[in-house]
Design an enzyme around this catalytic site. Structure first.
Site, short mmCIF file in Angstrom:
data_model
loop_
_atom_site.label_atom_id
_atom_site.label_comp_id
_atom_site.label_asym_id
_atom_site.label_seq_id
_atom_site.Cartn_x
_atom_site.Cartn_y
_atom_site.Cartn_z
N HIS A 41 4.07 11.24 5.48
CA HIS A 41 3.43 11.25 6.79
C HIS A 41 4.39 10.68 7.84
CE1 HIS A 41 -0.85 11.05 4.83
NE2 HIS A 41 -0.29 12.26 4.77
N THR A 48 -5.69 8.15 7.46
CA THR A 48 -6.19 8.22 6.08
C THR A 48 -6.32 6.84 5.44
OG1 THR A 48 -4.01 8.49 5.06
CG2 THR A 48 -5.13 10.50 5.81
N THR A 49 -6.15 5.82 6.23
CA THR A 49 -6.32 4.44 5.78
C THR A 49 -7.16 3.70 6.82
OG1 THR A 49 -4.29 3.77 6.92
CG2 THR A 49 -4.10 4.38 4.60
N HIS A 75 5.81 7.23 5.96
CA HIS A 75 5.44 6.58 4.71
C HIS A 75 4.96 7.64 3.72
CE1 HIS A 75 1.61 6.83 6.96
NE2 HIS A 75 1.10 7.08 5.76
N HIS A 77 0.81 -1.22 0.00
CA HIS A 77 0.00 0.00 0.00
C HIS A 77 0.84 1.27 0.00
CE1 HIS A 77 -2.81 -3.04 1.56
NE2 HIS A 77 -3.72 -2.32 0.97
N GLU A 98 -2.39 13.44 -0.49
CA GLU A 98 -3.73 13.21 0.05
C GLU A 98 -4.38 14.55 0.39
OE1 GLU A 98 -4.24 8.93 1.48
OE2 GLU A 98 -3.15 9.96 3.08
N HIS A 137 2.54 8.89 0.08
CA HIS A 137 1.36 8.81 -0.78
C HIS A 137 1.61 9.64 -2.02
CE1 HIS A 137 -1.24 7.02 2.36
NE2 HIS A 137 -0.53 7.78 3.19
#
Length: 249
Positions: free
Chosen positions: A134, A200-201, A115, A90, A121, A117
């Protein structure tokens, strides 16, 4: 000038699965029937993804921000860290070995992992960025604080280049061969927005302190594309309604 001082992790690692009532694994993702629009229906544990009123990410714009006297984030990050780099299917994530922490509201929050994205986001006045980083922290009482950093289109970022070179191209993890320069992953100006949001997950848990840094760093288009190639898809959750919240600046 920035100053740097030299169990639950599983859920913070964004593992992509949850154990439902019968003990079977419930998978989530970013596309199709397990994508963000369906997270809240995949498992009871994910219900906040559908019913939560304080969800993240959000669009940060002039209609929802208010001026406030925000205290500077008190960073206690080591200049360089060692650790593992993980591809969990992910995201690409780094789990540091050393203790790094921030102090917010007089409370210490330990860095559990960071991590990425792509695209970003969070958006600012509707603008997406090439990449969002993040830093996920947790206090001893379980409260979470996440620092968000975005990367705009520009010059190649040397530290990101180093991480992408070491990142597993398939699900798995390995020890980092080189140290990560933490200073290079934060802008010189640490002004930020603050609001109350969520992960956010899945499970989209709320009560997360969000500290979104105003000043972007830069990466190249090629670096953004390399991340997407490793992941095989865009891994950003769509922006969520702000509802009654205000974002402090």
């Amino acid at each position: 000038m920035k100053k740097f001082i030299g169990g639950l992790v599983g859920s913070l690692m964004i593992g992509g699965v949850a154990l439902a009532g019968g003990g079977h694994v419930v998978k989530w993702g970013y596309v199709g029937k397990i994508g963000p629009a369906h997270w809240g229906d995949l498992a009871h544990e994910y219900f906040m993804c559908k019913v939560g009123k304080n969800q993240s990410p959000v669009d940060i714009n002039s209609s929802v921000t208010i001026e406030a006297q925000l205290e500077p984030i008190n960073f206690h990050y080591r200049d360089q860290i060692s650790g593992e780099i993980v591809n969990n299917g992910h995201t690409i994530m780094v789990v540091p070995k050393e203790d790094n922490y921030i102090v917010v509201d007089g409370k210490k929050f330990h860095l559990k992992q960071f991590h990425f994205h792509s695209p970003s986001e969070h958006t600012v006045e509707g603008k997406y960025y090439l990449l969002e980083l993040h830093f996920v922290h947790q206090a001893d009482d379980g409260q979470l604080a996440v620092i968000g950093v975005v990367f705009d289109r520009g010059a190649e970022h040397p530290e990101i280049a180093k991480l992408w070179k070491e990142a597993p191209e398939h699900e798995g993890k390995k020890e980092l061969k080189s140290l990560v320069n933490m200073q290079a992953l934060l802008p010189e100006n640490l002004d930020y927005y603050r609001y109350s949001g969520s992960l956010t997950t899945p499970p989209c848990s709320e009560g997360v302190i969000w500290l979104f840094l105003k000043n972007p760093l830069q990466i190249s288009e090629a670096q953004a594309e390399k991340f997407k190639k490793i992941m095989g898809f865009e891994n950003n959750r769509p922006v969520q309604p702000v509802n009654a919240r205000k974002i402090l600046k």
